[in-house]
Design a protein around this motif. Sequence first.
Motif, PDB file in Angstrom:
ATOM      1  N   ASP A 127     -12.808 -67.808  28.919  1.00  0.00           N
ATOM      2  CA  ASP A 127     -12.996 -67.626  30.363  1.00  0.00           C
ATOM      3  C   ASP A 127     -14.415 -67.968  30.803  1.00  0.00           C
ATOM      4  O   ASP A 127     -14.889 -67.483  31.834  1.00  0.00           O
ATOM      5  N   TYR A 128     -15.099 -68.804  30.035  1.00  0.00           N
ATOM      6  CA  TYR A 128     -16.508 -69.120  30.341  1.00  0.00           C
ATOM      7  C   TYR A 128     -16.648 -69.723  31.739  1.00  0.00           C
ATOM      8  O   TYR A 128     -17.543 -69.334  32.500  1.00  0.00           O
TER       9      TYR A 128
ATOM     10  N   ARG B 266     -16.272 -67.095  34.377  1.00  0.00           N
ATOM     11  CA  ARG B 266     -17.474 -66.255  34.437  1.00  0.00           C
ATOM     12  C   ARG B 266     -18.604 -66.989  35.142  1.00  0.00           C
ATOM     13  O   ARG B 266     -19.343 -66.397  35.937  1.00  0.00           O
TER      14      ARG B 266
ATOM     15  N   GLN C 278     -18.045 -66.970  38.812  1.00  0.00           N
ATOM     16  CA  GLN C 278     -18.243 -65.620  39.349  1.00  0.00           C
ATOM     17  C   GLN C 278     -19.729 -65.320  39.538  1.00  0.00           C
ATOM     18  O   GLN C 278     -20.142 -64.818  40.597  1.00  0.00           O
TER      19      GLN C 278
ATOM     20  N   ILE D 218     -24.905 -65.855  32.194  1.00  0.00           N
ATOM     21  CA  ILE D 218     -23.463 -65.944  31.936  1.00  0.00           C
ATOM     22  C   ILE D 218     -23.075 -65.459  30.551  1.00  0.00           C
ATOM     23  O   ILE D 218     -22.106 -64.722  30.386  1.00  0.00           O
TER      24      ILE D 218
END
Length: 289
Positions: free
Chosen positions: A134-135, A138, A141, A175
Amino acid sequence: MNYLSVEGLSKSWNEKVLFDQITFGLSRGEKVALIAGNGSGKSSLMNILAGYDKPDAGNFSIRKDINWEYLPQDPALNESISVLENLFVGTTPSILALKEYEAALIAYSDAPSEETEKRLDLATTEMTMSESWDYEARAKQVLGKLNIHESDMAKPVGVLSGGQKKRVALARVLIDVPDLLILDEPTNHLDLEMIEWLESYFAKENITLFMVTHDRFFLERVCNEIIELDNGKIYQYKGNYSYYLEKKEERIASENSSVDKAQNLFVKELEWMRRQPKARTCKSKSRQD
């Protein structure tokens, strides 16, 4: 667990001594602010620790088995590629895992074999271990929290303002949630909402911090130790900014008292010297010396 160790570090700029044989350390979980006047060597010390510069003397070390990131005042970004692509440039565990997975996937697609399948399996395992699936989510986000929205993420970095570039660079070091963050003025170009989000981020994540900031409110709420660089020397205060102000005032009062005592003693001895006859005894000569 010691993350950062500094021993006898010295640095001069032209004729000015920035710091002289300073020694301190950073342990896991500490959030430390470096305070000094303008031109006192804060950024020079940061650049030395990040490997951008070299000290005149002394040595330092960052624990080898931890992940760490550095945010300089003027971060370098690749201005010809997009905002999002810049967040995939680097050597963090997630980025390395992503690059290896992509390479392994291409290798297996081009030439399926036992060897390429094994490589893909290992890369898949590493993606899971480093929590890299899910890098991109992220990344988006964190960028959104720093007011870099979806419409900006495909733009080349070169068209962004200086403040936007600093926020992209800040997102890049946040991150992957590194063990140690070295930050030079992280709140520059952030509005109140972004600063409050950053405060909560540092409170939530298990990150060790060493930073320079002029934002005293941010410093008060985030840091649990202050290191002051004053006239080339280091003074450490185990507490927040309010505690530092209180203890610094006490230190200065103590130093002034010591100076006053020395000056009073000097005046008394000078008066004694003037009263002495020309033919002095050995005892007088000793006191004179």
